[in-house]
Design an enzyme around this catalytic site. Sequence first.
Site, PDB file in Angstrom:
ATOM      1  N   ASP A  35     -51.281  -0.168 -19.107  1.00  0.00           N
ATOM      2  CA  ASP A  35     -51.244  -0.821 -17.986  1.00  0.00           C
ATOM      3  C   ASP A  35     -52.086  -2.143 -17.976  1.00  0.00           C
ATOM      4  N   ASP A  61     -50.712  -5.414 -22.297  1.00  0.00           N
ATOM      5  CA  ASP A  61     -49.505  -6.159 -21.753  1.00  0.00           C
ATOM      6  C   ASP A  61     -48.283  -5.998 -22.323  1.00  0.00           C
ATOM      7  N   SER A  87     -43.006  -5.689  -9.031  1.00  0.00           N
ATOM      8  CA  SER A  87     -42.032  -4.877  -7.885  1.00  0.00           C
ATOM      9  C   SER A  87     -41.796  -5.133  -6.605  1.00  0.00           C
ATOM     10  N   THR A 131     -34.417   0.625 -10.116  1.00  0.00           N
ATOM     11  CA  THR A 131     -34.060   0.525  -8.697  1.00  0.00           C
ATOM     12  C   THR A 131     -32.812   0.716  -8.096  1.00  0.00           C
ATOM     13  N   ASP A 132     -32.608   1.024  -6.826  1.00  0.00           N
ATOM     14  CA  ASP A 132     -31.476   1.051  -5.944  1.00  0.00           C
ATOM     15  C   ASP A 132     -30.953  -0.326  -6.059  1.00  0.00           C
ATOM     16  N   GLU A 133     -31.767  -1.325  -5.836  1.00  0.00           N
ATOM     17  CA  GLU A 133     -31.785  -2.841  -5.243  1.00  0.00           C
ATOM     18  C   GLU A 133     -30.611  -3.496  -6.449  1.00  0.00           C
ATOM     19  N   TYR A 156     -36.180 -10.403  -7.928  1.00  0.00           N
ATOM     20  CA  TYR A 156     -36.489  -9.129  -8.543  1.00  0.00           C
ATOM     21  C   TYR A 156     -35.532  -8.021  -8.959  1.00  0.00           C
ATOM     22  N   ALA A 158     -32.480  -8.748  -9.733  1.00  0.00           N
ATOM     23  CA  ALA A 158     -31.674  -9.593 -10.955  1.00  0.00           C
ATOM     24  C   ALA A 158     -32.682  -9.154 -11.952  1.00  0.00           C
ATOM     25  N   LYS A 160     -34.374  -6.351 -12.608  1.00  0.00           N
ATOM     26  CA  LYS A 160     -34.472  -5.078 -12.721  1.00  0.00           C
ATOM     27  C   LYS A 160     -32.851  -4.805 -13.441  1.00  0.00           C
ATOM     28  N   PRO A 211     -45.676  -8.109  10.951  1.00  0.00           N
ATOM     29  CA  PRO A 211     -44.462  -8.982  11.012  1.00  0.00           C
ATOM     30  C   PRO A 211     -43.249  -8.380  10.549  1.00  0.00           C
ATOM     31  N   TYR A 213     -39.293  -8.838   9.825  1.00  0.00           N
ATOM     32  CA  TYR A 213     -38.334  -9.757   9.228  1.00  0.00           C
ATOM     33  C   TYR A 213     -37.237  -9.786  10.116  1.00  0.00           C
ATOM     34  N   ARG A 220     -33.216   0.886   5.133  1.00  0.00           N
ATOM     35  CA  ARG A 220     -33.897   1.403   3.806  1.00  0.00           C
ATOM     36  C   ARG A 220     -33.641   2.675   3.799  1.00  0.00           C
ATOM     37  N   HIS A 290     -32.111 -11.453   2.556  1.00  0.00           N
ATOM     38  CA  HIS A 290     -32.660 -10.074   2.760  1.00  0.00           C
ATOM     39  C   HIS A 290     -31.194  -9.054   2.822  1.00  0.00           C
TER      40      HIS A 290
HETATM   41  P1  NAD Z   1     -46.508  -1.457  -8.558  1.00  0.00           P
HETATM   42  O1  NAD Z   1     -46.196  -2.776  -8.377  1.00  0.00           O
HETATM   43  O2  NAD Z   1     -47.389  -0.518  -7.595  1.00  0.00           O
HETATM   44  O3  NAD Z   1     -46.967  -0.969 -10.305  1.00  0.00           O
HETATM   45  C1  NAD Z   1     -46.697  -1.678 -11.206  1.00  0.00           C
HETATM   46  C2  NAD Z   1     -47.742  -1.374 -12.345  1.00  0.00           C
HETATM   47  O4  NAD Z   1     -47.324  -2.142 -13.452  1.00  0.00           O
HETATM   48  C3  NAD Z   1     -49.077  -2.036 -11.920  1.00  0.00           C
HETATM   49  O5  NAD Z   1     -49.992  -1.113 -12.416  1.00  0.00           O
HETATM   50  C4  NAD Z   1     -49.301  -3.320 -12.924  1.00  0.00           C
HETATM   51  O6  NAD Z   1     -50.586  -3.543 -13.264  1.00  0.00           O
HETATM   52  C5  NAD Z   1     -48.498  -2.777 -14.209  1.00  0.00           C
HETATM   53  N1  NAD Z   1     -47.906  -3.927 -14.819  1.00  0.00           N
HETATM   54  C6  NAD Z   1     -47.464  -5.150 -14.312  1.00  0.00           C
HETATM   55  N2  NAD Z   1     -47.116  -6.091 -15.455  1.00  0.00           N
HETATM   56  C7  NAD Z   1     -47.531  -5.553 -16.469  1.00  0.00           C
HETATM   57  C8  NAD Z   1     -47.366  -5.975 -17.885  1.00  0.00           C
HETATM   58  N3  NAD Z   1     -47.082  -6.920 -18.155  1.00  0.00           N
HETATM   59  N4  NAD Z   1     -47.785  -5.117 -18.828  1.00  0.00           N
HETATM   60  C9  NAD Z   1     -48.416  -3.846 -18.473  1.00  0.00           C
HETATM   61  N5  NAD Z   1     -48.598  -3.455 -17.325  1.00  0.00           N
HETATM   62  C10 NAD Z   1     -47.907  -4.446 -16.201  1.00  0.00           C
HETATM   63  O7  NAD Z   1     -45.065  -0.794  -8.794  1.00  0.00           O
HETATM   64  P2  NAD Z   1     -44.416   0.620  -8.318  1.00  0.00           P
HETATM   65  O8  NAD Z   1     -43.851   0.315  -6.815  1.00  0.00           O
HETATM   66  O9  NAD Z   1     -45.241   1.829  -8.666  1.00  0.00           O
HETATM   67  O10 NAD Z   1     -42.866   0.643  -9.276  1.00  0.00           O
HETATM   68  C11 NAD Z   1     -42.928   1.086 -10.612  1.00  0.00           C
HETATM   69  C12 NAD Z   1     -41.617   0.972 -11.048  1.00  0.00           C
HETATM   70  O11 NAD Z   1     -40.467   1.644 -10.286  1.00  0.00           O
HETATM   71  C13 NAD Z   1     -41.169  -0.367 -11.073  1.00  0.00           C
HETATM   72  O12 NAD Z   1     -40.494  -0.605 -12.396  1.00  0.00           O
HETATM   73  C14 NAD Z   1     -40.241  -0.588  -9.768  1.00  0.00           C
HETATM   74  O13 NAD Z   1     -39.041  -1.515 -10.316  1.00  0.00           O
HETATM   75  C15 NAD Z   1     -39.662   0.818  -9.928  1.00  0.00           C
HETATM   76  N6  NAD Z   1     -39.202   1.373  -8.515  1.00  0.00           N
HETATM   77  C16 NAD Z   1     -39.910   1.155  -7.437  1.00  0.00           C
HETATM   78  C17 NAD Z   1     -39.485   1.530  -6.318  1.00  0.00           C
HETATM   79  C18 NAD Z   1     -40.790   1.185  -5.038  1.00  0.00           C
HETATM   80  O14 NAD Z   1     -40.449   1.578  -3.807  1.00  0.00           O
HETATM   81  N7  NAD Z   1     -41.856   1.139  -5.207  1.00  0.00           N
HETATM   82  C19 NAD Z   1     -38.485   2.171  -6.066  1.00  0.00           C
HETATM   83  C20 NAD Z   1     -37.673   2.327  -7.253  1.00  0.00           C
HETATM   84  C21 NAD Z   1     -38.076   1.977  -8.307  1.00  0.00           C
HETATM   85  O1  DAU Z   2     -35.254   0.069  -2.778  1.00  0.00           O
HETATM   86  C1  DAU Z   2     -36.077   0.052  -3.884  1.00  0.00           C
HETATM   87  C2  DAU Z   2     -37.213  -0.991  -3.675  1.00  0.00           C
HETATM   88  O2  DAU Z   2     -37.811  -0.914  -2.556  1.00  0.00           O
HETATM   89  C3  DAU Z   2     -38.026  -1.033  -4.998  1.00  0.00           C
HETATM   90  O3  DAU Z   2     -37.159  -1.509  -5.956  1.00  0.00           O
HETATM   91  C4  DAU Z   2     -39.098  -2.137  -4.576  1.00  0.00           C
HETATM   92  O4  DAU Z   2     -39.979  -2.119  -5.826  1.00  0.00           O
HETATM   93  C5  DAU Z   2     -39.712  -2.045  -3.312  1.00  0.00           C
HETATM   94  O5  DAU Z   2     -40.642  -3.017  -2.966  1.00  0.00           O
HETATM   95  C6  DAU Z   2     -38.912  -1.987  -2.173  1.00  0.00           C
HETATM   96  O6  DAU Z   2     -38.276  -3.110  -1.736  1.00  0.00           O
HETATM   97  P1  DAU Z   2     -38.052  -3.442  -0.227  1.00  0.00           P
HETATM   98  O7  DAU Z   2     -37.849  -4.926  -0.362  1.00  0.00           O
HETATM   99  O8  DAU Z   2     -36.919  -2.825   0.258  1.00  0.00           O
HETATM  100  O9  DAU Z   2     -39.570  -2.977   0.299  1.00  0.00           O
HETATM  101  P2  DAU Z   2     -40.440  -3.746   1.154  1.00  0.00           P
HETATM  102  O10 DAU Z   2     -41.416  -2.898   1.674  1.00  0.00           O
HETATM  103  O11 DAU Z   2     -40.905  -4.921   0.757  1.00  0.00           O
HETATM  104  O12 DAU Z   2     -39.704  -3.979   2.568  1.00  0.00           O
HETATM  105  C7  DAU Z   2     -38.818  -2.656   3.311  1.00  0.00           C
HETATM  106  C8  DAU Z   2     -38.394  -3.362   4.450  1.00  0.00           C
HETATM  107  O13 DAU Z   2     -39.144  -3.897   5.558  1.00  0.00           O
HETATM  108  C9  DAU Z   2     -37.301  -4.626   4.057  1.00  0.00           C
HETATM  109  O14 DAU Z   2     -36.157  -4.737   4.852  1.00  0.00           O
HETATM  110  C10 DAU Z   2     -38.003  -5.992   4.303  1.00  0.00           C
HETATM  111  C11 DAU Z   2     -39.011  -5.526   5.492  1.00  0.00           C
HETATM  112  N1  DAU Z   2     -40.169  -5.894   5.776  1.00  0.00           N
HETATM  113  C12 DAU Z   2     -41.114  -5.791   4.785  1.00  0.00           C
HETATM  114  C13 DAU Z   2     -42.545  -6.598   4.825  1.00  0.00           C
HETATM  115  C14 DAU Z   2     -43.342  -6.430   3.653  1.00  0.00           C
HETATM  116  C15 DAU Z   2     -40.537  -6.596   7.098  1.00  0.00           C
HETATM  117  O15 DAU Z   2     -39.970  -6.322   8.100  1.00  0.00           O
HETATM  118  N2  DAU Z   2     -41.866  -7.106   7.187  1.00  0.00           N
HETATM  119  C16 DAU Z   2     -42.854  -7.049   5.974  1.00  0.00           C
HETATM  120  O16 DAU Z   2     -43.945  -7.566   6.324  1.00  0.00           O
END
Ligand code: NAD
Ligand code: DAU
Length: 350
Positions: A35, A61, A87, A131-133, A156, A158, A160, A211, A213, A220, A290
């Site tokens: 990491d 890195d 992410s 991700t499902d996105e 993001y 695009a 992934k 906040p 949006y 979700r 969005h």
């Molecule tokens: P996160 O942002 O919490 O963690 C990302 C980690 O990657 C951090 O520890 C960061 O230090 C490390 N990192 C970033 N750039 C780096 C680099 N250049 N080299 C080495 N390490 C680096 O992310 P998360 O929410 O835990 O997501 C993890 C993975 O799962 C991501 O690939 C994300 O796309 C995917 N994912 C996330 C979600 C979600 O809801 N959070 C859902 C589906 C998939």
């Molecule tokens: O679907 C999987 C994805 O889910 C992951 O791949 C991403 O890494 C993860 O960040 C997440 O993306 P979202 O954009 O869906 O998550 P977020 O928590 O940012 O937002 C969830 C929903 O809430 C979205 O519709 C935007 C809204 N939102 C978010 C924030 C941060 C608000 O209304 N206000 C806010 O301040």
Amino acid sequence: MSKNVLITGGAGFIGSHLVKLFVRKYPDYKIYNLDALTYAGNLESLKEIEQSKNYEFVHGDILDLPFLENLLVEKNITHIIHLAAESHVDRSISDPLIFIKTNVLGTASLLQAARKFWKNQKDHLFYHVSTDEVYGSLGEEGYFYENTPYDPRSPYSASKASSDHFVRAFHHTYGLPVVLSNCSNNYGPYQFPEKLIPLFINNILEMKPLPVYGKGINIRDWMYVKDHAVAIDVIFHGGKIGDTYNIGGHNEWKNIDLIKLLCQQMDQKLNRPKGTSEKLITYVTDRAGHDMRYAIDASKIKNELNWVPSLQFEEGLSETIDWYLANKEWLANVTSGEYQNYYDQQYLKR
Ligand code: NAD
Ligand code: DAU
């Protein structure tokens, strides 16, 4: 068989749960956590296992190819589970290039290092956590399936989608043994408080605006992070090489409904009068581009690998809030300094 498993992004939210699961469940495996410790990575999330004999942290890195090549050789890495990424969708809108660097070039560098080092493809695996996105945005009906055409719509997603394509390209072109999973929105302990649920928990604690949006009508499909980690374990050990598995929990929530549930649970737990947290709800300018709705069809992983999520959402949300209330120091540490300035500036722009 003993394995030397490199987990990238193991100091992040999902990665830290996965590292802890693997270190505890597989004492015969050596787990390396690579990491870069960006703003989203935090070694405090790994305190419980940091002394374990089968665990080692490597600060580095994924963009540094010579470093990756040395690491794979030196540690004799047999398996990679790749989570390291940028992410957060909002950050990708304000600064897309770092997403292309980390998510596309970083993944390609890791693939290139694995291809060079893994001469004999047997007994190796490159697992890409996605991700499902990548599938785009749904209307009121329908689900994302593994064969849904890609239609990413934010920088993001695009990035992934591009990284998924590179993983599959390395499989088809070079025979690299890969597997992929695409998961819906995760929530749970140790999530950085920029994502909806932990951000709102933190703001309610501090009596700051929440906040929402647009109109709060986006949907979700929420998944408890520990269930996601179990799904990754199941796919890692039983998934078919070259295949993709969708991970989701049939747990769709309209943002505003989720936020109101969160507000009610927070009022109860903080012994505040009913309605206190809801008064903090503030409708703000919508996120650019969005996506309206995400919903996963997870029949493949259920039918082929017998995985289903374990937790009801209300229960998972309650556990999550309890964790944040019991870990205010963690929250204060990760939100201090630079992040707080960044957040305040972003909020003011809305
Ligand atoms: P996160 O942002 O919490 O963690 C990302 C980690 O990657 C951090 O520890 C960061 O230090 C490390 N990192 C970033 N750039 C780096 C680099 N250049 N080299 C080495 N390490 C680096 O992310 P998360 O929410 O835990 O997501 C993890 C993975 O799962 C991501 O690939 C994300 O796309 C995917 N994912 C996330 C979600 C979600 O809801 N959070 C859902 C589906 C998939
Ligand atoms: O679907 C999987 C994805 O889910 C992951 O791949 C991403 O890494 C993860 O960040 C997440 O993306 P979202 O954009 O869906 O998550 P977020 O928590 O940012 O937002 C969830 C929903 O809430 C979205 O519709 C935007 C809204 N939102 C978010 C924030 C941060 C608000 O209304 N206000 C806010 O301040």
